[in-house]
Enzyme design. Structure first.
Site, PDB file in Angstrom:
ATOM      1  N   GLY A  29      91.806  11.325 -54.389  1.00  0.00           N
ATOM      2  CA  GLY A  29      90.634  10.928 -55.160  1.00  0.00           C
ATOM      3  C   GLY A  29      89.865   9.883 -54.393  1.00  0.00           C
ATOM      4  N   ASP A  30      88.532   9.968 -54.381  1.00  0.00           N
ATOM      5  CA  ASP A  30      87.725   9.085 -53.540  1.00  0.00           C
ATOM      6  C   ASP A  30      87.913   7.609 -53.879  1.00  0.00           C
ATOM      7  OD1 ASP A  30      86.341   9.409 -55.994  1.00  0.00           O
ATOM      8  OD2 ASP A  30      84.393   9.083 -55.054  1.00  0.00           O
ATOM      9  N   TYR A 103      88.907  23.642 -57.479  1.00  0.00           N
ATOM     10  CA  TYR A 103      89.175  22.565 -58.437  1.00  0.00           C
ATOM     11  C   TYR A 103      89.446  23.094 -59.845  1.00  0.00           C
ATOM     12  CZ  TYR A 103      87.258  19.322 -54.966  1.00  0.00           C
ATOM     13  OH  TYR A 103      87.039  18.588 -53.823  1.00  0.00           O
ATOM     14  N   TYR A 170      77.915  12.114 -53.709  1.00  0.00           N
ATOM     15  CA  TYR A 170      77.255  13.132 -54.540  1.00  0.00           C
ATOM     16  C   TYR A 170      77.892  14.491 -54.295  1.00  0.00           C
ATOM     17  CZ  TYR A 170      73.609  16.356 -56.164  1.00  0.00           C
ATOM     18  OH  TYR A 170      72.927  17.372 -56.790  1.00  0.00           O
ATOM     19  N   ASP A 265      85.469   6.610 -47.736  1.00  0.00           N
ATOM     20  CA  ASP A 265      86.172   5.779 -48.716  1.00  0.00           C
ATOM     21  C   ASP A 265      86.833   4.584 -48.040  1.00  0.00           C
ATOM     22  OD1 ASP A 265      85.547   7.956 -50.363  1.00  0.00           O
ATOM     23  OD2 ASP A 265      87.522   8.860 -50.102  1.00  0.00           O
TER      24      ASP A 265
END
Length: 310
Positions: A29-30, A103, A170, A265
């Site tokens: 996860g970012d 996903y 985004y 990140d």
């Protein structure tokens, strides 16, 4: 030494990485990547790092929390929802090394962190944090009603003297349409103090515009510190009306680049590890580049602790 607190808000999912008949399970996860790399690079007595999300009561959620606690990321504000589970994604890698992502996250627990039984108490506590950090994905996963609650929280935190940090990450597939995303991002930037903008994402969301226009739009929205991430190129920092600061990236031979997952990140984490503890923008960007250039020389989003730069 003044102790400060940052809460990183977002989603972590179960990751299945498939290559041929081999499948490896992990977590990704970012914002979680940023939280881990930030916690690794700061003295907890000076800056403590909390992760804010919702998980299930399943064994996968147990493993996530245990791993984050090992990383000295505080997990006490994470809600455990009985009827929900973390999202899931699968990475398929073909013979040429190209990756495809699939996903399953439409009903993931993280979507409901602002609607859980402890959410009101958690929001009250977060309103008094020194810093709140979130990404475009943190916004995108939320229902519209929860996004309104989030904006109210950000307003409260800033009214109490806190700062909001936003990374634009985004992902078009997470939004109903581009117009909805633009509206949410505009509202977010009006509440942002430090903005991390990946230039490619910025152009994908708003269209092709000169760099000066990107900075001016973000500055006009209210962000006082803007960090433009441009991959292997120098990052650019705009603070108030001061002259633009350019800090070169760390140059690597192509053969040393193994996996670019979490490059952006980890850059944000390195930058904040210096900036939120008194470092200059130049020192912060240099640390961001060093962190990212180290991460991409290893496979996976979270590299071994032993591989972190000194």
């Amino acid at each position: 030494m003044t102790h400060k607190k940052i809460a990183v808000i977002g989603e972590c999912m179960i990751e299945l990485s498939e290559k041929g008949e081999s499948i490896k399970r992990g977590f990704g996860g970012d914002t979680l990547n940023t939280a881990v790399y930030l916690a690794r690079q700061v003295d907890k007595a000076q800056l403590s790092v909390d992760y804010v999300t919702a998980l299930g009561i399943d064994s996968f959620s147990d493993q996530m929390i245990a791993a984050w606690q090992q990383e000295k990321v505080d997990t006490r504000l994470i809600q455990r929802l009985e009827n929900k589970m973390p999202g899931l994604y699968v990475i398929e890698t073909d013979d040429k090394g190209e990756r495809t992502f699939w996903y399953w996250r439409s009903d993931a627990a993280a979507r409901y962190w602002l609607d859980g039984p402890q959410s009101a108490a958690i929001v009250d506590e977060l309103a008094h944090y020194d810093y709140l950090y979130l990404s475009g994905i943190s916004l995108a996963i939320l229902p519209a009603s929860s996004r309104e609650k989030l904006m109210a929280l950000l307003d409260r935190c800033r009214a109490n003297g806190g700062q909001v940090i936003f990374d634009n990450n985004y992902r078009p597939r997470l939004w109903a349409d581009q117009a909805s995303a633009q509206q949410a991002y505009s509202a977010m930037l009006q509440r942002t103090d430090i903005a991390f903008l990946t230039l490619d994402d910025e152009q994908l969301l708003w269209g092709e515009h000169p760099l000066s226009a990107v900075i001016e739009r973000t500055r006009a929205a209210g962000a006082s510190e803007i960090v433009i991430k441009r991959g292997a190129d120098a990052c650019l920092i705009a603070i108030g009306d001061d002259a633009l600061i350019e800090v070169p990236a760390v140059r690597l031979d192509t053969a040393r680049i193994i996996d670019t997952t979490a490059a952006g990140d980890s850059f944000s984490a390195g930058y904040l590890s210096q900036r939120l503890t008194g470092g200059s923008p130049q020192a912060a960007a240099a640390r961001g580049h060093l962190t990212a250039s180290t991460v991409i020389q290893h496979r996976g989003a979270i590299i071994p602790l032993s591989a972190m730069p000194a």
